[in-house]
Design an enzyme around this catalytic site. Structure first.
Site, PDB file in Angstrom:
ATOM      1  N   SER A  61       0.853  -1.305   0.006  1.00  0.00           N
ATOM      2  CA  SER A  61      -0.065   0.028   0.125  1.00  0.00           C
ATOM      3  C   SER A  61       0.726   1.138  -0.048  1.00  0.00           C
ATOM      4  O   SER A  61       0.281   2.523   0.073  1.00  0.00           O
ATOM      5  CB  SER A  61      -1.028   0.056   1.311  1.00  0.00           C
ATOM      6  OG  SER A  61      -2.001  -0.866   0.987  1.00  0.00           O
ATOM      7  N   LYS A  64      -0.008   3.828  -2.650  1.00  0.00           N
ATOM      8  CA  LYS A  64      -0.945   4.725  -2.486  1.00  0.00           C
ATOM      9  C   LYS A  64      -0.413   6.049  -2.525  1.00  0.00           C
ATOM     10  O   LYS A  64      -1.177   7.113  -2.765  1.00  0.00           O
ATOM     11  CB  LYS A  64      -2.096   4.410  -1.541  1.00  0.00           C
ATOM     12  CG  LYS A  64      -2.717   3.264  -1.686  1.00  0.00           C
ATOM     13  CD  LYS A  64      -3.801   3.000  -0.570  1.00  0.00           C
ATOM     14  CE  LYS A  64      -4.757   1.511  -0.676  1.00  0.00           C
ATOM     15  NZ  LYS A  64      -4.110   0.339  -0.289  1.00  0.00           N
ATOM     16  N   SER A 121      -6.502   3.318   4.101  1.00  0.00           N
ATOM     17  CA  SER A 121      -5.871   2.564   3.185  1.00  0.00           C
ATOM     18  C   SER A 121      -6.887   1.654   2.216  1.00  0.00           C
ATOM     19  O   SER A 121      -6.565   0.538   2.050  1.00  0.00           O
ATOM     20  CB  SER A 121      -4.956   1.637   3.671  1.00  0.00           C
ATOM     21  OG  SER A 121      -3.745   1.330   2.773  1.00  0.00           O
TER      22      SER A 121
END
Length: 380
Positions: A61, A64, A121
């Site tokens: 993640s 992101k 997230s």
């Protein structure tokens, strides 16, 4: 030449508080269990310590951060609005992993989706944002890779917006540090969103997964990541006084260890190093002679503020030097690089920055050009 002597000779008009105490030796940096890590100084771009910082790893993640960067850039340019209502596709709604619990039956504002990306997230919110901005996730990945290329992220390639495992999807700890620094620099209005400790949507409150926000009040971002392939990852930043550091940990062994390892890097870096703002942007550092110009010389300075980070107590040992082209010919264009300012500590070059012209200098009249041509001839 010491910094004090350099300032006195060139009359830069900048008063520096220089300590005279003997510097204690800097102890070895913490040795972490993570596969790859870096401690990066935001103001100078100096790497204070690292291990395999340029090796490629799945980012999970941490991806992101780039998704948000692309969105922030579109907001800044007016191509995206925070209050735009987005219809959620079934593909986004069905995305696995961490979720923001967005409802495909209810349009969602862009601002909510961005908080879903940063704080929760949420893979569903991330894909929904990507589809809205580029039509498909593949097209959005092209935008991500274009930004990566522009920012000089040479060990990075994206194939999706959220970081779920995929072939040919990778980055490095150093590239993530550069991306974090670009986010802080380029989007000061949006970067504080990374410090939000929780976010509520659809009557569900989720805490920020970056526990350092709760442990250390000087920490103000950025993002966690985890997959089986990536291990436990963290990109985070802290600011104490005038010093900002960015810590990146990739492939840590556990959820707890990534935060402990990043905290250890911060404690070591802030304890044994110090940052100084040496010279402001746009102020004259020196003059360079100009031949054949309407002016005899042009002032040179820095395009950006100049910071330096050194071991505590070593500031007075810095040596500065200036190199300027010996024969600068008119015309000279403002902001063009015409020299170099170099900072050294002992035998190590810490920083080099271009000196740029602070004014235009046009060609002189025919008599000035003739006189200067004669001067150059006699100097041959």
């Amino acid at each position: 030449m010491s910094i004090r002597s350099f300032l006195a000779r060139h009359a830069f008009g900048l008063l520096l508080a220089v300590g005279t105490a003997h510097a204690a030796p800097v102890p070895s940096a913490p040795q972490l269990g993570a596969r790859s890590y870096v401690l990066y100084d935001y103001h100078t771009g100096q790497v204070l310590t690292a291990q395999d910082a340029e090796s490629q790893h799945p980012p999970a993640s941490l991806t992101k951060i780039m998704t948000a960067y692309v969105a922030f850039d579109a907001l800044k340019k007016g191509e995206l609005k925070l209050d735009e209502q987005i219809t959620i596709s079934k593909d986004a709604w069905r995305t696995g992993g961490s979720r923001s619990f967005i409802d495909p039956a209810k349009p969602v504002p862009v601002e909510v989706l961005i908080h879903g990306v940063l704080t929760q997230s949420g893979n569903d919110a991330t894909l929904a944002l990507a589809e809205h901005m580029a039509g498909t996730e593949t097209a959005f990945a092209d935008l991500m890779n274009a930004q990566a290329k522009r920012l000089g992220l040479t060990q990075t390639h994206f194939v999706n917006s959220h970081g779920l495992p995929a072939d040919d999807h990778y980055t490095s700890a150093l590239d993530m540090a550069h991306l974090a620094a670009a986010t802080i620099r380029d989007f000061p209005d949006y970067y504080p969103w990374y410090s939000l400790k929780s976010f509520t949507w659809n009557n569900i409150t989720q805490p920020n997964r970056n526990r350092l926000l709760f442990w250390d009040k000087t920490v103000d971002g950025l993002k966690t990541g985890f997959t089986d392939a990536a291990g436990y990852c963290l990109v985070t930043s802290a600011k104490r006084d005038d010093m900002r550091l960015i810590a990146v940990v990739m492939g840590s062994a556990s959820d707890q260890s990534r935060f402990q390892e990043a905290q250890a890097l911060f404690n070591w870096g802030f304890r044994f190093y110090e940052t100084h703002r040496l010279y402001p942007a746009g102020e004259k550092r020196t003059d360079a002679p100009v031949f054949g110009g309407e002016e005899r010389s042009v002032p040179l300075g820095l395009a950006d503020d100049l910071y330096v980070t050194v071991p505590r107590g070593k500031y007075d040992e810095l040596a500065a030097s200036v190199e300027v082209a010996p024969r600068l010919m008119a015309p000279v264009v403002k902001d063009s690089a015409q020299g170099t300012l170099r900072l050294k500590l002992g035998d190590d070059v810490l920083l080099e920055r271009p000196l740029v012209a602070l004014a235009d200098v046009g060609e002189g009249n025919i008599f000035r050009r003739a006189i200067d041509a004669a001067r150059l001839w006699w100097q041959e």
